[in-house]
Design an enzyme around this catalytic site. Sequence first.
Site, short mmCIF file in Angstrom:
data_model
loop_
_atom_site.label_atom_id
_atom_site.label_comp_id
_atom_site.label_asym_id
_atom_site.label_seq_id
_atom_site.Cartn_x
_atom_site.Cartn_y
_atom_site.Cartn_z
CD GLU A 167 -2.87 -1.20 0.12
OE1 GLU A 167 -3.10 -0.12 -0.48
OE2 GLU A 167 -3.42 -2.26 -0.20
CB CYS B 265 -1.39 7.32 1.68
SG CYS B 265 -2.72 6.23 2.23
#
Length: 466
Positions: free
Chosen positions: A210, A244
């Site tokens: 990720e 993010c």
Amino acid sequence: MDHIEDTLQRLREAFNAGRTRPATFRAAQLRALGRFLQDNKQLLQDTLAQDLHKSAFESDISELILCKNEVDLALRNLQAWMQDKPAATNVLTKLDSAFIRKEPFGLVLIIAPWNYPLNLTLVPLVGALAAGNCVVLKPSEISKATEKVLAEVLPQYLDQSGFAVLLGGPQETEQLLEHKFDYILFTGSPRVGRIVMTAAAKHLTPVTLELGGKNPCYVDDNCDPQTVANRVAWFRYFNAGQTCVAPDYILCSPETQERLLPALQTAITRFYGNDPQSSPDLGRIINQKQFQRLRALLGCGRVAIGGQSDESQRYIAPTVLVDVQETEPVMQEEIFGPILPIVSVRSLDEAIDFINRREKPLALYAFSNSSQVVNQMLDRTSSGNFGGNEGFIYMTLTSLPLGGVGNSGMGRYHGKFSFDTFSHHRACLLSHAGLEKLKEIRYPPYTAWTQQMISWALASQSCTLL
């Protein structure tokens, strides 16, 4: 190194003995994780405030509640998720039983980041425990207060035969990665993601990465600027921009920029007051290293809103930059802070070309009163996640996966996707020990008739009753 080896050996022995496989054990661990969140709510809010200056409410909605939702979902659905999934057969296997069994990989390593140090550690942990794995957690050493709670308090709740927390910085993580794991989930930067993937490749260990990237946000001329400004500002400056999936830059026409700037100023003032530094709802930069990096980015383009900073508090004001060039540092690296550049484009086509020239982002956003514009952006680009007239509120949905594509990562998790990620989907066919006469058609020598029958049987698929 002996400590690491001893810990991994202990966990492997527990897994090989089958301790973590039964549904009762998995459910017990999930309930214990739920108790950890409930019993230590105040402590966790305090540690998140200490690490990132998060308000109690922001900690609740972005960390504690989302973790609890994952635990509750897994507990409600564990039996169903664990069940074998019947599979269709053909004529040759008509009397056999075909199914997919979801079995645990074994020893799982979860390497978590510092920006959402509870959420991004415990949400994947829920999936790994639900899938019946033994788990090693490596929380970030940068979010020190949260790391301490995860290392000292969480192990008091979980069964130590199948769970461990290992601490340290980059050097210790590098040593940890020298060991063989059966699955690794890493959340962090693409740079470190490559290091993790390289280490995993030595053992042929599957990975979920990720990663981050520069998430575009296209704002169409056909929009209400204040609505767009409200939504973009909330998602950009939430957690001081250290998210993010936050919008990393805006693409819009010069005309829309002129309408958007006063609307963004209005939104920032509404959210954080005339003095954002005194707002209880605006976080701080995690450490001095990140603060210095971000302050340097303020020199890119021209500051249109904000730009103030205070090193003693690691404070950077909600900032908007204009006249930004694509070659400047603020457009070359993920910002990960409360800075929002605006880049001028002349049309939707130019915006799409701009996005498609760059690495595929973790998230992409499009704002327009025209659904056709939003759908064009969705159809003609690629990203891990997409928001049309909305920010990263999709992160609250356990029904949707989180995952990147290309430079922004690989694999996915959240909800049932987490369980599936940490489960090996084993193809199984159980055949009758007898009935050999019916199966002899498969064996040579092949006559023209048997060739025709086998070919027909292989081409015939039958439906499975679910």
